[in-house]
Design a protein around this motif. Sequence first.
Motif, short mmCIF file in Angstrom:
data_model
loop_
_atom_site.label_atom_id
_atom_site.label_comp_id
_atom_site.label_asym_id
_atom_site.label_seq_id
_atom_site.Cartn_x
_atom_site.Cartn_y
_atom_site.Cartn_z
N LEU A 113 0.86 -1.19 0.00
CA LEU A 113 0.00 0.00 0.00
C LEU A 113 0.90 1.24 0.00
CD1 LEU A 113 -2.44 -1.22 2.81
CD2 LEU A 113 -2.71 -1.50 0.37
N GLY A 114 1.07 1.81 -1.17
CA GLY A 114 2.00 2.94 -1.29
C GLY A 114 1.26 4.27 -1.28
N GLY A 115 1.93 5.29 -1.84
CA GLY A 115 1.31 6.60 -1.91
C GLY A 115 0.34 6.65 -3.07
N GLY A 116 0.84 6.29 -4.26
CA GLY A 116 0.00 6.34 -5.45
C GLY A 116 -0.75 5.04 -5.69
N THR A 117 -0.02 3.93 -5.61
CA THR A 117 -0.63 2.67 -6.04
C THR A 117 -0.70 1.63 -4.92
OG1 THR A 117 1.53 1.89 -6.72
CG2 THR A 117 0.15 2.82 -8.45
N GLY A 144 -2.26 5.86 -0.51
CA GLY A 144 -2.52 6.83 0.56
C GLY A 144 -2.91 8.22 0.07
N THR A 145 -2.43 8.61 -1.12
CA THR A 145 -2.76 9.97 -1.58
C THR A 145 -4.24 10.11 -1.94
OG1 THR A 145 -2.01 9.36 -3.76
CG2 THR A 145 -0.46 10.62 -2.45
N GLU A 183 -1.64 15.96 6.39
CA GLU A 183 -0.89 14.70 6.31
C GLU A 183 -0.54 14.19 7.71
OE1 GLU A 183 -0.16 12.78 3.68
OE2 GLU A 183 1.15 11.44 4.80
N LYS A 186 -3.71 12.90 9.26
CA LYS A 186 -4.10 11.66 8.58
C LYS A 186 -3.32 10.48 9.17
CE LYS A 186 -2.66 9.66 4.19
NZ LYS A 186 -1.98 9.93 2.93
N ARG A 187 -2.04 10.68 9.40
CA ARG A 187 -1.20 9.59 9.91
C ARG A 187 -1.56 9.21 11.34
NH1 ARG A 187 4.59 9.52 7.01
NH2 ARG A 187 3.86 10.21 4.98
N GLY A 273 4.16 -1.29 3.06
CA GLY A 273 4.12 0.03 2.43
C GLY A 273 3.64 1.06 3.44
N GLY A 274 3.86 2.33 3.13
CA GLY A 274 3.56 3.41 4.07
C GLY A 274 2.10 3.45 4.51
N PHE A 275 1.19 3.25 3.56
CA PHE A 275 -0.25 3.38 3.87
C PHE A 275 -0.71 2.24 4.79
CE2 PHE A 275 -4.72 3.77 1.85
CZ PHE A 275 -5.09 4.79 2.72
N GLU A 277 0.73 1.51 7.40
CA GLU A 277 0.98 1.95 8.78
C GLU A 277 -0.30 2.55 9.39
OE1 GLU A 277 4.13 2.15 10.38
OE2 GLU A 277 5.41 1.47 8.74
N1 LIG Z 1 0.74 6.25 9.69
C1 LIG Z 1 0.22 6.45 8.48
N2 LIG Z 1 -1.12 6.57 8.35
C2 LIG Z 1 -1.68 6.80 7.12
N3 LIG Z 1 -0.97 6.89 5.99
C3 LIG Z 1 0.36 6.79 6.08
C4 LIG Z 1 1.03 6.57 7.32
N4 LIG Z 1 2.37 6.51 7.07
C5 LIG Z 1 2.52 6.70 5.74
N5 LIG Z 1 1.32 6.87 5.15
C6 LIG Z 1 1.03 7.10 3.73
O1 LIG Z 1 1.76 6.16 2.95
C7 LIG Z 1 2.01 6.72 1.67
C8 LIG Z 1 3.46 6.52 1.30
O2 LIG Z 1 3.74 5.14 1.28
P1 LIG Z 1 5.05 4.56 0.58
O3 LIG Z 1 6.23 5.25 1.14
O4 LIG Z 1 4.99 3.08 0.68
O5 LIG Z 1 4.76 5.05 -0.89
P2 LIG Z 1 5.66 4.95 -2.20
O6 LIG Z 1 6.36 3.64 -2.22
O7 LIG Z 1 6.49 6.17 -2.30
O8 LIG Z 1 4.52 5.04 -3.30
P3 LIG Z 1 4.18 4.04 -4.50
O9 LIG Z 1 4.39 2.65 -3.98
O10 LIG Z 1 2.76 4.33 -4.84
O11 LIG Z 1 5.11 4.40 -5.58
C9 LIG Z 1 1.67 8.19 1.73
O12 LIG Z 1 0.42 8.41 1.09
C10 LIG Z 1 1.52 8.44 3.26
O13 LIG Z 1 0.56 9.43 3.53
#
Ligand SMILES: Nc1ncnc2c1ncn2[C@@H]1O[C@H](COP(=O)(O)OP(=O)(O)OP(=O)(O)O)[C@@H](O)[C@H]1O
Length: 475
Positions: A113-117, A144-145, A183, A186-187, A273-275, A277
Motif C-alpha cells: 500500500l503505497g502513496g499512489g498505487t 494513501g494519496t 498529512e 491523517k497519519r 508500504g507506508g499506507f 501503517e
Molecule cells: N501512519 C500512516 N497513516 C496513514 N498513511 C500513512 C502513514 N504513514 C505513511 N502513510 C502514507 O503512505 C504513503 C506513502 O507510502 P510509501 O512510502 O509506501 O509510498 P511509495 O512507495 O512512495 O509510493 P508508491 O508505492 O505508490 O510508488 C503516503 O500516502 C503516506 O501518507
Amino acid sequence: MYVKVFIIILCKSASRIETNFAEAIKTEHGEEVKKSDIRWVLTVPAIWSDPAKLFMREAAEKAGIEKDQLFLALEPEAASIYCKEQAIRKEDQDGGAILRRFDPGEQYMVLDLGGGTVDITVNEVCSDGKLKETYAASGGPWGGTTVNEAFRKSIEDTVGKDHFSECILKDQNGWIDFEKEFETEKRKFYPCDNVTHKLHLPNYFVQTPSLQLAEKFKAKHGNALKVKENYLVIHSSKMEQYFDTAIDKIKDHISNLLQRKELSKLSSIMLVGGFAESRVVQEKIKTYFKTKTVFVPPEASVSVLKGSVMFGHNPNIIAERISPWTYGVHTRKAFNKNIHDIKRKQTMAGKEYVNNAFDKYLGIGESVAVGRRSLGHIYNVINPKDHIVYWKVYRTEKMDPLYCDENGVYFLGSLEIELPRNEEEKKWRLELHMTCRGTELEASVSDADTQEQFKRLKFDFLRSEYGLYSNIVSE
Ligand SMILES: Nc1ncnc2c1ncn2[C@@H]1O[C@H](COP(=O)(O)OP(=O)(O)OP(=O)(O)O)[C@@H](O)[C@H]1O
Ligand SMILES: [Mg+2]
C-alpha cells in the motif's frame, strides 16, 4: 574479504552513490569495495508494463550502472520476500497462539500500500523454500494519496472552484502548510479515538471574509467539518470518510481475488508500504477478512527496501512466475485452411502463406519457471543476403490469437540480431527461445543446425524501425 553491497536506487549519478558507499564501507569495516562488487537492485511496481521496466533499465544504464550488475525487482515481490521471513501469529494444534514462518505449500497475499498505487502479489512457498507466484500481480491507484485527494476535493467543493484555485495560486506556502498539517493528522487518525483534528487555515482563506467560509462549511458539512476562528476542524467521522474510497476499492479488489480457485489455499494477508501503517486501514481490512490472518510486519513501510536487499542476495528466490500476457512474435506461416482465414491466403513461389501470423511463446496466466527456456521455434530467413534479422514481439490478453493485426494484440518491441556475412548465401535456420529471467523477458537466437548462439543486438521495447513485414518465415 569479498564485500557485496546492495543498493536500492533512484539516482541521477550512480558513480556518486558508489563512491559514497565505498567510502562508508571503508570507514566502517576497513574494506575496499570495487565497482564490480556492487550489485544494484532497482525496484519497480509489479503492474508496470514491459516497456516501462525497460525504460527504467535503460535510464539506470545511462546513469552508469553496468548491465550485468543491475537487477530489476518487483516491489510487492520484494515485500513478499521480506514477509516470507517474518514470523506470523498462527494457531497451534491445541488452539494456542504461536509465532511461525510460512511452511511449504502455504499461500499468502502481499498488499504493498503505497502513496499512489496498491500493488498486490500472491505467493506460495515451495518445498525448497523458494517462492512461486500463484496469481499475476494486480492492483490500482488506491494508495494513501487518495485520502489527501478526497480531503482536497471536499474543500474545493465547499469554497468553490474559483476561490480554491485562487488560494493555491496566491497563497502557495499557506496551502502547502495546510496540506502538511492534514498529512500529519491523517497519519495519527484512528476512528475509535473520536477526536477532532485542527488545521491552520491558509492566510488567503482567513483574510478574505467575503468568502463566508464558516457559513459555507456549516451549510455543507454541519459539525463534521467546520471553521472555528483560524482553524478548520475535522471531526473523526469526516476523516473516516476521506479514507473510505481507498479502503473500499482495496477491499473489493481483494474480495474478487479471493473468489479465484487458484487462491483457495490462501491463509494470510500481509500489509506493507507506508499506507499500511495507518491504523484505520489495518483495522478495516482485518474486520473485513476475518477468516484470514491479516498481518502487518514490523517496519511495514520499509519492507520493499529490505526485501530488495534480500532479492539482491538471492535473485533466484522467486522460482515461478505467472505470465501476465500471452507473448508471441510476428511471422509468416504456411497457410492451413482449417485454421486460417481464406481471405488472408497469399501465394509466393508456389507456396501458400498467411502473413502477420502470431507465433505464440507464453500464454496468459501460464506458470513459467524462472530461468527455464521456452521451447524453441524455428524460422527461415527469407532473403539469404539479409544479415540483420529481426522479430517483432507482440502481447495480448487473448489465449491463442492467430494474427498480430487482430483486435487486442499489441506491438511490444523488436528483437534484432546480426548474422555473420553470408558469402555462400547459406539458408539460415534460426531457433528463437524466450526465457523468463527474474523480472524480465529474455530472448535468445541460435543457429538451429549448429546451435551456435548469436549475439543479441537489441531487444527494444520502446521503438521499432520495422513496418508491417518480417524478414523471417516459420518453418
Ligand atoms: N501512519 C500512516 N497513516 C496513514 N498513511 C500513512 C502513514 N504513514 C505513511 N502513510 C502514507 O503512505 C504513503 C506513502 O507510502 P510509501 O512510502 O509506501 O509510498 P511509495 O512507495 O512512495 O509510493 P508508491 O508505492 O505508490 O510508488 C503516503 O500516502 C503516506 O501518507
Ligand atoms: Mg511503494
